[in-house]
Motif scaffolding. Sequence first.
Motif, mmCIF file in Angstrom:
data_model
loop_
_atom_site.group_PDB
_atom_site.id
_atom_site.type_symbol
_atom_site.label_atom_id
_atom_site.label_comp_id
_atom_site.label_asym_id
_atom_site.label_seq_id
_atom_site.Cartn_x
_atom_site.Cartn_y
_atom_site.Cartn_z
ATOM 1 N N MET A 125 0.831 -1.205 0.000
ATOM 2 C CA MET A 125 0.000 0.000 0.000
ATOM 3 C C MET A 125 0.867 1.256 0.000
ATOM 4 N N PRO A 126 0.422 2.320 -0.675
ATOM 5 C CA PRO A 126 1.131 3.592 -0.554
ATOM 6 C C PRO A 126 0.863 4.205 0.818
ATOM 7 N N THR A 127 1.666 5.155 1.224
ATOM 8 C CA THR A 127 1.383 5.904 2.441
ATOM 9 C C THR A 127 0.319 6.958 2.144
ATOM 10 N N VAL A 128 -0.255 7.523 3.200
ATOM 11 C CA VAL A 128 -1.249 8.582 3.021
ATOM 12 C C VAL A 128 -0.641 9.743 2.244
ATOM 13 N N GLU A 130 1.946 9.729 0.166
ATOM 14 C CA GLU A 130 2.199 9.348 -1.230
ATOM 15 C C GLU A 130 0.920 9.380 -2.055
ATOM 16 N N LEU A 131 -0.159 8.833 -1.492
ATOM 17 C CA LEU A 131 -1.421 8.805 -2.218
ATOM 18 C C LEU A 131 -1.960 10.219 -2.432
ATOM 19 N N ILE A 166 -8.445 6.365 1.345
ATOM 20 C CA ILE A 166 -7.693 6.363 2.600
ATOM 21 C C ILE A 166 -8.603 5.792 3.670
ATOM 22 N N ALA A 193 -4.602 3.575 0.959
ATOM 23 C CA ALA A 193 -3.608 3.853 2.001
ATOM 24 C C ALA A 193 -4.299 3.727 3.353
ATOM 25 N N ARG A 194 -3.725 2.942 4.251
ATOM 26 C CA ARG A 194 -4.281 2.829 5.603
ATOM 27 C C ARG A 194 -3.467 3.708 6.553
#
Length: 296
Positions: A125-128, A130-131, A166, A193-194
């Motif tokens: 998953m991307p980071t918050v 990054e997203l 997210i 992103a979680r």
Amino acid sequence: MTTDRASSSSSRSSLPAGVTHVVDPDDPRLDDYRQLNSIAVRAEMERDEFFLGEGYVPIDRMLDSGHRMRSVLLHPKRLGRFVPTMSRHEMDGVPVYVAEQPVLAEVVGFNIDRCCLASAFRAPMPTVSELAHMSRRLVVLEALNDDQNVGAIARAARAFGVDGMIISPNCNDPYQRRTVRVSMGEILHVPVARAGHGEWPGALRTLHDAGFDTWAMTPDSSAVDIWDMEVSDRIAIVLGAEGHGLDVETMNASAHRVRISISADVDSLNVGHAAAIALAAIGRPPPARSRLTFDA
């Protein structure tokens, strides 16, 4: 478990190349598919390693999404329709298992109807942050605990061109089997992103820093009607679980409180329906300028 050796041998010899007939429910090659009716067991089993898709369309979407396949498990009557899918390059080297109904029921934990399942490796998953930096439209979910609602929102997100999702630390796993199925596999095409336990609801500040306007959706009559809101270039729709709604801290961390006007005779909308309306609203084109001219 006993089987008719003659009929079993005949069925195995007629199978397409790459397909294996499994007669033992304890066969470790079927371990990805065990105890499908236990969320706790599945969460422990799958972790961040793999997930399941169920049905022809979700499996096709799995392949389209670029997730690397692990295996496929089918009822014999499902095989004929699946054979063309086996010719896709994404299926190269992916084992396809076929098992009769009694074996399937013992593996998955219930009498699954004409099984059509596939497992695939999860992508990171991307980071918050990054997203946020690669998106213009986002949907944010806090503490949603219903797989079907998450799936419905993911499907709406894809339909209305949302760039990503997210989710809060206590939101359901977006790749649960039922979520993937209800979304028709579209969740696999929505980057997710979680937020970590230490970054919620601080993730909304991350969105603000990236230039996002955040709309906290609420049925509260004091909130601004969604059709009166100005649609900015970067917007995140923030949704909470049905009943509880968004936490006060999350409301306060959002830039706006926004409502969808409905009949006074109805308490609220299903969160999946509300999400679809909100995403359609922010995707609407700007008001068209009149092209008519009139003589003085």
